[in-house]
Design a protein around this motif. Structure first.
Motif, PDB file in Angstrom:
ATOM      1  N   LYS A 132      35.534  39.011  16.841  1.00 39.48           N
ATOM      2  CA  LYS A 132      34.285  37.794  17.144  1.00 39.48           C
ATOM      3  C   LYS A 132      33.065  38.181  16.551  1.00 39.48           C
ATOM      4  CE  LYS A 132      35.400  38.526  22.180  1.00 39.48           C
ATOM      5  NZ  LYS A 132      35.110  38.458  23.413  1.00 39.48           N
ATOM      6  N   GLY A 133      33.038  39.047  15.449  1.00 41.97           N
ATOM      7  CA  GLY A 133      31.741  39.025  14.484  1.00 41.97           C
ATOM      8  C   GLY A 133      32.202  38.622  13.527  1.00 41.97           C
ATOM      9  N   LEU A 134      32.776  38.291  12.985  1.00 38.56           N
ATOM     10  CA  LEU A 134      33.837  37.799  11.644  1.00 38.56           C
ATOM     11  C   LEU A 134      33.158  36.715  11.018  1.00 38.56           C
ATOM     12  CD1 LEU A 134      37.123  39.608  11.553  1.00 38.56           C
ATOM     13  CD2 LEU A 134      35.282  39.852  10.020  1.00 38.56           C
ATOM     14  N   PRO A 135      33.275  36.211  10.180  1.00 36.98           N
ATOM     15  CA  PRO A 135      33.051  34.967   9.556  1.00 36.98           C
ATOM     16  C   PRO A 135      33.735  33.750   9.629  1.00 36.98           C
ATOM     17  CG  PRO A 135      33.126  35.947   7.506  1.00 36.98           C
ATOM     18  CD  PRO A 135      32.857  36.272   9.038  1.00 36.98           C
ATOM     19  N   ASP A 136      33.039  32.550  10.285  1.00 36.50           N
ATOM     20  CA  ASP A 136      34.424  31.948  10.102  1.00 36.50           C
ATOM     21  C   ASP A 136      36.076  32.204   9.086  1.00 36.50           C
ATOM     22  OD1 ASP A 136      36.516  29.999  10.995  1.00 36.50           O
ATOM     23  OD2 ASP A 136      34.835  28.008  10.768  1.00 36.50           O
ATOM     24  N   THR A 137      37.152  32.382   9.521  1.00 36.88           N
ATOM     25  CA  THR A 137      37.996  33.079   8.410  1.00 36.88           C
ATOM     26  C   THR A 137      38.854  31.248   8.015  1.00 36.88           C
ATOM     27  OG1 THR A 137      38.763  34.306  10.597  1.00 36.88           O
ATOM     28  CG2 THR A 137      39.948  33.747   8.533  1.00 36.88           C
ATOM     29  N   ALA A 138      38.601  30.584   9.173  1.00 34.13           N
ATOM     30  CA  ALA A 138      38.924  28.604   8.254  1.00 34.13           C
ATOM     31  C   ALA A 138      37.794  27.868   7.187  1.00 34.13           C
ATOM     32  CB  ALA A 138      38.563  28.026   9.660  1.00 34.13           C
ATOM     33  N   THR A 139      37.143  28.646   8.188  1.00 36.37           N
ATOM     34  CA  THR A 139      35.383  27.971   6.480  1.00 36.37           C
ATOM     35  C   THR A 139      35.938  28.561   4.662  1.00 36.37           C
ATOM     36  OG1 THR A 139      34.299  27.991   7.864  1.00 36.37           O
ATOM     37  CG2 THR A 139      32.928  28.046   5.913  1.00 36.37           C
ATOM     38  N   PHE A 140      36.315  30.384   4.937  1.00 40.48           N
ATOM     39  CA  PHE A 140      36.648  30.399   3.779  1.00 40.48           C
ATOM     40  C   PHE A 140      37.799  29.563   3.032  1.00 40.48           C
ATOM     41  CE2 PHE A 140      38.154  34.976   2.267  1.00 40.48           C
ATOM     42  CZ  PHE A 140      37.659  34.650   0.938  1.00 40.48           C
ATOM     43  N   SER A 141      38.699  30.105   3.793  1.00 39.88           N
ATOM     44  CA  SER A 141      40.247  29.733   3.237  1.00 39.88           C
ATOM     45  C   SER A 141      40.107  27.766   2.899  1.00 39.88           C
ATOM     46  CB  SER A 141      41.095  29.170   4.433  1.00 39.88           C
ATOM     47  OG  SER A 141      42.252  29.134   4.531  1.00 39.88           O
ATOM     48  N   THR A 142      39.568  26.646   4.510  1.00 38.85           N
ATOM     49  CA  THR A 142      39.277  25.818   3.665  1.00 38.85           C
ATOM     50  C   THR A 142      38.595  24.947   3.125  1.00 38.85           C
ATOM     51  OG1 THR A 142      38.091  25.404   5.357  1.00 38.85           O
ATOM     52  CG2 THR A 142      40.100  24.894   6.328  1.00 38.85           C
ATOM     53  N   GLU A 143      37.570  26.783   3.075  1.00 39.35           N
ATOM     54  CA  GLU A 143      36.153  25.939   1.130  1.00 39.35           C
ATOM     55  C   GLU A 143      36.616  26.471   0.518  1.00 39.35           C
ATOM     56  OE1 GLU A 143      32.093  24.776   3.016  1.00 39.35           O
ATOM     57  OE2 GLU A 143      32.584  24.491   4.740  1.00 39.35           O
ATOM     58  N   VAL A 170      31.168  36.994   1.096  1.00 40.93           N
ATOM     59  CA  VAL A 170      30.036  37.842   1.560  1.00 40.93           C
ATOM     60  C   VAL A 170      28.858  37.089   2.180  1.00 40.93           C
ATOM     61  CG1 VAL A 170      28.557  39.824   0.403  1.00 40.93           C
ATOM     62  CG2 VAL A 170      30.887  39.147   0.154  1.00 40.93           C
ATOM     63  N   PRO A 171      28.212  37.993   2.814  1.00 39.00           N
ATOM     64  CA  PRO A 171      27.190  36.889   3.242  1.00 39.00           C
ATOM     65  C   PRO A 171      25.927  37.147   2.435  1.00 39.00           C
ATOM     66  CG  PRO A 171      27.867  38.306   5.331  1.00 39.00           C
ATOM     67  CD  PRO A 171      28.506  38.560   4.344  1.00 39.00           C
ATOM     68  N   ARG A 172      25.265  35.479   2.215  1.00 43.49           N
ATOM     69  CA  ARG A 172      24.384  36.066   1.155  1.00 43.49           C
ATOM     70  C   ARG A 172      23.181  37.041   1.652  1.00 43.49           C
ATOM     71  NH1 ARG A 172      23.297  32.220  -2.252  1.00 43.49           N
ATOM     72  NH2 ARG A 172      24.209  30.153  -0.729  1.00 43.49           N
ATOM     73  N   HIS A 173      22.639  37.425   2.679  1.00 43.43           N
ATOM     74  CA  HIS A 173      21.918  38.308   2.840  1.00 43.43           C
ATOM     75  C   HIS A 173      21.997  39.343   2.499  1.00 43.43           C
ATOM     76  CE1 HIS A 173      23.063  38.040   6.674  1.00 43.43           C
ATOM     77  NE2 HIS A 173      22.797  39.619   7.223  1.00 43.43           N
ATOM     78  N   CYS A 174      23.321  40.150   2.576  1.00 44.38           N
ATOM     79  CA  CYS A 174      24.039  40.940   2.113  1.00 44.38           C
ATOM     80  C   CYS A 174      24.602  41.246   0.411  1.00 44.38           C
ATOM     81  CB  CYS A 174      25.223  41.360   2.802  1.00 44.38           C
ATOM     82  SG  CYS A 174      25.161  41.582   4.415  1.00 44.38           S
ATOM     83  N   ALA A 175      24.324  40.107   0.040  1.00 42.75           N
ATOM     84  CA  ALA A 175      24.901  40.263  -1.350  1.00 42.75           C
ATOM     85  C   ALA A 175      24.229  41.766  -2.738  1.00 42.75           C
ATOM     86  CB  ALA A 175      23.607  39.278  -2.336  1.00 42.75           C
ATOM     87  N   GLY A 176      23.076  42.567  -2.468  1.00 41.64           N
ATOM     88  CA  GLY A 176      22.940  43.306  -3.025  1.00 41.64           C
ATOM     89  C   GLY A 176      23.488  44.778  -2.650  1.00 41.64           C
ATOM     90  N   HIS A 218      27.859  32.927   0.898  1.00 37.44           N
ATOM     91  CA  HIS A 218      27.826  31.645   1.518  1.00 37.44           C
ATOM     92  C   HIS A 218      26.474  32.596   2.573  1.00 37.44           C
ATOM     93  CE1 HIS A 218      28.673  34.402   5.499  1.00 37.44           C
ATOM     94  NE2 HIS A 218      29.861  35.140   4.332  1.00 37.44           N
ATOM     95  N   PRO A 219      25.970  31.100   3.017  1.00 36.74           N
ATOM     96  CA  PRO A 219      24.822  31.305   4.334  1.00 36.74           C
ATOM     97  C   PRO A 219      24.918  31.498   4.824  1.00 36.74           C
ATOM     98  CG  PRO A 219      25.666  29.334   3.986  1.00 36.74           C
ATOM     99  CD  PRO A 219      26.539  29.819   2.849  1.00 36.74           C
ATOM    100  N   GLN A 220      25.814  31.897   5.889  1.00 29.40           N
ATOM    101  CA  GLN A 220      25.996  32.600   7.466  1.00 29.40           C
ATOM    102  C   GLN A 220      25.975  34.087   7.408  1.00 29.40           C
ATOM    103  OE1 GLN A 220      30.034  31.723   9.195  1.00 29.40           O
ATOM    104  NE2 GLN A 220      30.730  30.917   6.853  1.00 29.40           N
ATOM    105  N   HIS A 221      25.190  34.676   8.407  1.00 27.75           N
ATOM    106  CA  HIS A 221      24.455  35.607   9.181  1.00 27.75           C
ATOM    107  C   HIS A 221      26.066  36.677  10.094  1.00 27.75           C
ATOM    108  CE1 HIS A 221      20.596  35.645   7.737  1.00 27.75           C
ATOM    109  NE2 HIS A 221      20.875  34.504   7.445  1.00 27.75           N
ATOM    110  N   THR A 222      27.332  35.962   9.802  1.00 28.08           N
ATOM    111  CA  THR A 222      27.546  36.673  10.773  1.00 28.08           C
ATOM    112  C   THR A 222      29.112  37.344  10.271  1.00 28.08           C
ATOM    113  OG1 THR A 222      29.674  34.787  10.304  1.00 28.08           O
ATOM    114  CG2 THR A 222      28.284  34.787  12.392  1.00 28.08           C
ATOM    115  N   GLY A 223      29.309  37.963  10.393  1.00 23.53           N
ATOM    116  CA  GLY A 223      30.374  39.437   9.607  1.00 23.53           C
ATOM    117  C   GLY A 223      29.485  40.146   8.349  1.00 23.53           C
ATOM    118  N   VAL A 224      28.878  41.059   9.285  1.00 21.24           N
ATOM    119  CA  VAL A 224      28.063  42.310   8.926  1.00 21.24           C
ATOM    120  C   VAL A 224      27.709  43.641  10.036  1.00 21.24           C
ATOM    121  CG1 VAL A 224      25.950  43.136   8.264  1.00 21.24           C
ATOM    122  CG2 VAL A 224      26.002  40.579   7.827  1.00 21.24           C
ATOM    123  N   PHE A 225      28.314  44.377   9.405  1.00 23.00           N
ATOM    124  CA  PHE A 225      29.102  45.521   9.876  1.00 23.00           C
ATOM    125  C   PHE A 225      27.297  46.365   9.991  1.00 23.00           C
ATOM    126  CE2 PHE A 225      32.951  43.027  10.428  1.00 23.00           C
ATOM    127  CZ  PHE A 225      32.729  42.629  11.656  1.00 23.00           C
TER     128      PHE A 225
END
Length: 473
Positions: A280-291, A357-363, A237-244
């Protein structure tokens, strides 16, 4: 003295193994509990063998790391610590048959004496029809993942006489959630998925979610396996959240040889106390669920959910079938047919994992989810030797800092305040960059089956990767 040292190391390993199991239940909970009992029996035995105790501990740890449920001994025969005898123990447990330990070799004289006595011994009485029937039914029920001989016998005593009976409410209620799922879809879960079926699922998901997402086939199939017990999909996904970044600092850890946690890789993207603290840093759970999840459920791909989190879905899917003719729509059977197949448990069902997974963490995510476990251990240890830390979000370098700059994220601020520094991302989007940074060079996915190598080859490959590096990398 050597024996005492070995016993001490074995005890430490066994305790660490049991601590890990007690805090990280997984899909093989009951099998690990059985092995833990065998371990305790061996330790309590008057003729306890420290090498056997150590082997059981290694086997428990190795099986505890597996993301999929063990249905056959062939899935684990190659794992560290699983020799001939432990493999037979596991096979007996999975099949619901009594384990018969090998008898020690005896002298020819003793054998002749036994043979002479046997000639005068009356033959054992034949089993009754009821006993034979029980054995047959218990064996059949034990073929369902997660149902051992104990549960199968309890079901038989309650009146369950076949796999069809186990779905009746009074027997179904006797099962755990995971056992219920396996029993419900046992017709499809008793055989492996083919690479063609995995590609079909990947194509179906791509066509039924937004084009802003990228769907990647990972796990065993990306390593070139022709068939596997489950499918792993990565959705970028294109978001930059959820990176720890990693927890703690280098000073907290001891050397790589003393860090037992590097021999146990946590389940990637799993919900745990660490991610809950950072919710608070996780991607929008609702987006993962709804989309992602909801559309795939409504279109008859996802049959049932085992677990669902902000970055991972785990459950059972039904393989979508191709339409008989192009006139029937987009090339697939109709949505009504797929949903009806799920409701009636008709079709081919398999276990699946979907990672968000955030796109910039693909590798980094691809390395973690492609596997295998032994390869991932080798990469993490190679990173640690160079002062890096690798997780499913990226490769990180420690930066010493005494000040917090305005605009820094919460993780960085907390790390600077508590540890006097923070983890800085070195590489995350491309596997090639990560592998080059840790000194390994490119290793093609189909050559990452380190578990198939013998111990010496594995050690040699974890130290020198020149033989695995493709030309031009």
């Amino acid at each position: 003295m050597l024996s005492a040292l070995l016993n001490k190391q074995t005890t430490s390993l066994a305790r660490a193994c049991l601590r890990y199991h007690s805090t990280s239940p997984g899909p093989n909970e009951e099998l690990i509990q059985a092995l833990s009992r065998y371990l305790e029996e061996e330790k309590a035995s008057a003729s306890s063998n420290s090498y056997k105790v150590r082997a059981y501990s290694k086997a428990i740890t190795a099986i505890g790391q597996l993301p999929e449920q063990v249905r056959s001994v062939e899935q684990v025969r190659h794992l560290d610590g699983i020799g001939v005898r432990i493999a037979k123990r596991i096979d007996a447990y999975l099949s619901g048959t009594p384990y018969e330990p090998p008898t020690p070799s005896r002298s020819k004289k003793a054998k002749d004496t036994d043979h002479s006595l046997a000639e005068h011994t009356k033959p054992k009485p034949r089993k009754t029809l009821d006993e034979l029937r029980r054995e047959q039914v218990v064996s059949s029920l034990s073929s369902v993942g997660g149902i051992g001989s104990s549960k199968a016998n309890a079901l038989y005593d309650a009146g369950c006489k076949s796999l069809q009976d186990v779905r009746e409410p009074k027997f179904f209620e006797m099962l755990s959630r995971l056992q219920q799922i396996n029993a419900q879809y046992t017709i499809g879960l008793d055989r492996p998925m083919t690479h063609e079926q995995a590609s079909t699922v990947c194509d179906f998901v791509t066509q039924n979610i937004s084009s802003k997402y990228t769907v990647l086939l990972s796990g065993d199939f990306r390593r070139g396996t022709g068939s596997a017990q489950h499918i792993t999909l990565i959705i970028l996904h294109p978001q930059h959240t959820g990176v720890f970044p990693p927890e703690g600092s280098p000073s907290i850890d001891s050397t790589i040889k003393q860090r037992s946690k590097y021999d146990i890789i946590p389940s990637p993207f799993a919900s745990n106390p660490e991610t809950k603290v950072k919710s608070k840093g996780l991607p929008d759970t609702a987006t993962f669920s709804t989309e992602i999840i909801s559309p795939l459920e409504c279109r008859g791909l996802l049959a049932t959910t085992i677990t669902a989190g902000a970055q991972k879905w785990d459950g059972i899917i039904r393989i979508p079938e191709r339409a008989q003719s192009e006139a029937e729509g987009n090339g697939w059977e109709t949505r009504a047919e797929r949903i009806q197949g799920v409701q009636k448990c008709e079709g081919q069902f398999f276990s699946a994992e979907i990672y968000y997974v955030p796109r910039h963490c693909a590798g980094a995510a691809s390395i973690a989810l492609t596997g295998d476990i032994q390869f991932n251990l080798a990469v993490r240890k190679a990173a640690s030797r160079l002062g890096f830390r690798l997780n499913e979000y990226g490769l990180w370098r420690w930066r010493v800092s005494a000040t917090v700059t305005s605009g820094d994220d919460v993780d960085k601020e907390r790390s600077v305040e508590q540890h006097g520094g923070y983890w800085e991302s070195v590489a995350s989007e491309k596997e090639e960059d990560i592998l080059e940074s840790v000194g390994m060079g490119w290793v093609a996915p189909e050559r990452r089956n380190f578990a198939n190598l013998d111990v010496r080859s594995r050690k040699r490959n974890s130290e020198s990767y020149s033989g695995l590096t493709s030309p031009g990398h």
